[in-house]
Design a protein around this motif. Structure first.
Motif, PDB file in Angstrom:
ATOM      1  N   ARG A 166      10.785  -6.196  -2.369  1.00 43.64           N
ATOM      2  CA  ARG A 166      11.153  -5.533  -1.108  1.00 43.64           C
ATOM      3  C   ARG A 166      10.229  -5.966   0.024  1.00 43.64           C
ATOM      4  NH1 ARG A 166      11.569   0.982   0.321  1.00 43.64           N
ATOM      5  NH2 ARG A 166      11.502   0.679   2.578  1.00 43.64           N
ATOM      6  N   THR A 167       8.942  -6.124  -0.286  1.00 43.49           N
ATOM      7  CA  THR A 167       7.982  -6.553   0.731  1.00 43.49           C
ATOM      8  C   THR A 167       8.372  -7.905   1.299  1.00 43.49           C
ATOM      9  OG1 THR A 167       6.188  -5.291  -0.305  1.00 43.49           O
ATOM     10  CG2 THR A 167       5.555  -7.124   1.131  1.00 43.49           C
ATOM     11  N   ALA A 168       8.760  -8.823   0.420  1.00 44.72           N
ATOM     12  CA  ALA A 168       9.185 -10.147   0.878  1.00 44.72           C
ATOM     13  C   ALA A 168      10.478 -10.064   1.677  1.00 44.72           C
ATOM     14  CB  ALA A 168       9.356 -11.074  -0.322  1.00 44.72           C
ATOM     15  N   ALA A 169      11.436  -9.297   1.163  1.00 43.80           N
ATOM     16  CA  ALA A 169      12.730  -9.187   1.843  1.00 43.80           C
ATOM     17  C   ALA A 169      12.582  -8.571   3.229  1.00 43.80           C
ATOM     18  CB  ALA A 169      13.690  -8.359   0.995  1.00 43.80           C
ATOM     19  N   ASP A 170      11.767  -7.516   3.336  1.00 45.99           N
ATOM     20  CA  ASP A 170      11.573  -6.863   4.631  1.00 45.99           C
ATOM     21  C   ASP A 170      10.910  -7.792   5.638  1.00 45.99           C
ATOM     22  OD1 ASP A 170      12.718  -4.590   3.637  1.00 45.99           O
ATOM     23  OD2 ASP A 170      10.837  -3.469   3.390  1.00 45.99           O
ATOM     24  N   ALA A 171      10.103  -8.734   5.130  1.00 46.06           N
ATOM     25  CA  ALA A 171       9.428  -9.687   6.018  1.00 46.06           C
ATOM     26  C   ALA A 171      10.297 -10.901   6.317  1.00 46.06           C
ATOM     27  CB  ALA A 171       8.111 -10.137   5.401  1.00 46.06           C
ATOM     28  N   GLY A 172      11.422 -11.032   5.605  1.00 50.01           N
ATOM     29  CA  GLY A 172      12.307 -12.171   5.812  1.00 50.01           C
ATOM     30  C   GLY A 172      11.775 -13.460   5.244  1.00 50.01           C
ATOM     31  N   GLY A 185       0.809  -1.211   0.000  1.00 47.74           N
ATOM     32  CA  GLY A 185       0.000   0.000   0.000  1.00 47.74           C
ATOM     33  C   GLY A 185       0.842   1.261   0.000  1.00 47.74           C
ATOM     34  N   ALA A 186       2.062   1.155   0.519  1.00 46.07           N
ATOM     35  CA  ALA A 186       2.975   2.294   0.514  1.00 46.07           C
ATOM     36  C   ALA A 186       3.747   2.410  -0.793  1.00 46.07           C
ATOM     37  CB  ALA A 186       3.955   2.181   1.684  1.00 46.07           C
ATOM     38  N   GLY A 187       3.519   1.465  -1.708  1.00 46.49           N
ATOM     39  CA  GLY A 187       4.170   1.531  -3.005  1.00 46.49           C
ATOM     40  C   GLY A 187       5.450   0.734  -3.117  1.00 46.49           C
ATOM     41  N   HIS A 188       5.772  -0.065  -2.103  1.00 48.30           N
ATOM     42  CA  HIS A 188       6.982  -0.876  -2.177  1.00 48.30           C
ATOM     43  C   HIS A 188       6.774  -2.059  -3.119  1.00 48.30           C
ATOM     44  CE1 HIS A 188       7.921   0.691   2.144  1.00 48.30           C
ATOM     45  NE2 HIS A 188       8.206   1.589   1.213  1.00 48.30           N
ATOM     46  N   SER A 189       7.852  -2.542  -3.683  1.00 45.26           N
ATOM     47  CA  SER A 189       7.773  -3.656  -4.623  1.00 45.26           C
ATOM     48  C   SER A 189       7.489  -4.962  -3.877  1.00 45.26           C
ATOM     49  CB  SER A 189       9.090  -3.796  -5.381  1.00 45.26           C
ATOM     50  OG  SER A 189      10.125  -4.206  -4.496  1.00 45.26           O
TER      51      SER A 189
END
Length: 248
Positions: free
Chosen positions: A159-165, A152-156
């Motif tokens: 990146r969403t997967a990486a940030d969540a580990g 929703g913030a526009g992240h790919s």
């Protein structure tokens, strides 16, 4: 807010006591001019109209309700939260409107329908039903909340997967039952909603495209046409995209 004070054709909503949800009401006249497309938003709704409880699944394109009059009350769940409430994976309901009796036992569906039918304020009772079941379901999955907030913030998606580990494959596997489609489609839907909100605030289409995360204005125009079926100017000029995932 009850529905008894809503004039024909009116749509009203307010935040629900259920975190992230919205309760809404609408009185449809049945006239073609009163029929507006319901746009994809990543959400699912539980809806009531006299004698019926049914579910609006997650949409991948605009849904145009039939020209049917009546009073509708709904609760729109935050993306990813309805399947826990319903006990049904979201992808099984994608682009569908399904009677609650087809998802739950007939006796339970009838009991809840009668409970809302007999209420002086159907909105309050429908909301109470959702709050009760949510309490039994436990807290929301933090991964799903992360997916919605990140996309929703526009992240790919990467990146969403990486940030969540987690891996992109796991992200996709968890998204299907929660949202009804994969994270790429969810990202498109959330970006559409972000763009419409910006455009309605008065931003030019070019600025809307840039801020919402589109490559350019042409990209914005293509996505709007593909997801809603109408050009951006027509959509905003005509006030399309009224709330509520209703319709028989």
């Amino acid at each position: 807010m009850g529905t008894q004070n809503v004039a024909p054709g009116d749509y009203r909503e307010r935040p629900s006591r259920l975190t992230g949800a919205v309760v809404w009401t609408r009185v449809a006249t049945g006239a073609p001019s009163d029929t507006r497309p319901v746009l994809p938003d990543g959400c699912m709704d539980l809806l009531w109209t006299e004698g019926r409880l049914f579910v609006a699944g997650p949409d991948t394109h605009a849904y145009v309700p039939p020209d049917a009059g009546g009073r509708y009350v709904g609760i729109r769940f935050h993306p990813g939260t309805a399947p826990t409430f319903l006990g049904v994976p979201a992808h099984e309901l994608r682009d569908r409107r399904v009677e609650l009796a087809d998802l739950w036992s007939g006796a339970e569906a009838r009991r809840l329908t009668e409970r809302v039918d007999d209420a002086g304020d159907p909105m309050a009772v429908l909301e109470a039903v959702a709050v009760e079941r949510a309490a039994d379901a436990g807290p929301p999955d933090p991964l799903l909340s992360h997916i919605v907030s990140s996309l929703g913030a526009g992240h790919s998606v990467a990146r969403t997967a990486a940030d969540a580990g987690v891996s992109a494959r796991l992200l996709h596997r968890r998204s299907l039952p929660a949202f009804g489609y994969g994270p790429k489609t969810l990202a498109r839907v959330l970006r559409l909603q972000r763009a419409l909100a910006l455009a309605r605030e008065g931003l030019s289409y070019a600025d809307t495209a840039a801020v919402a995360g589109f490559a350019d204005q042409a990209h914005l125009a293509r996505d709007v046409k593909e997801l809603t079926g109408v050009p951006l100017g027509t959509l905003l000029g005509g006030g399309g995209g009224g709330g509520g995932s209703g319709g028989p």
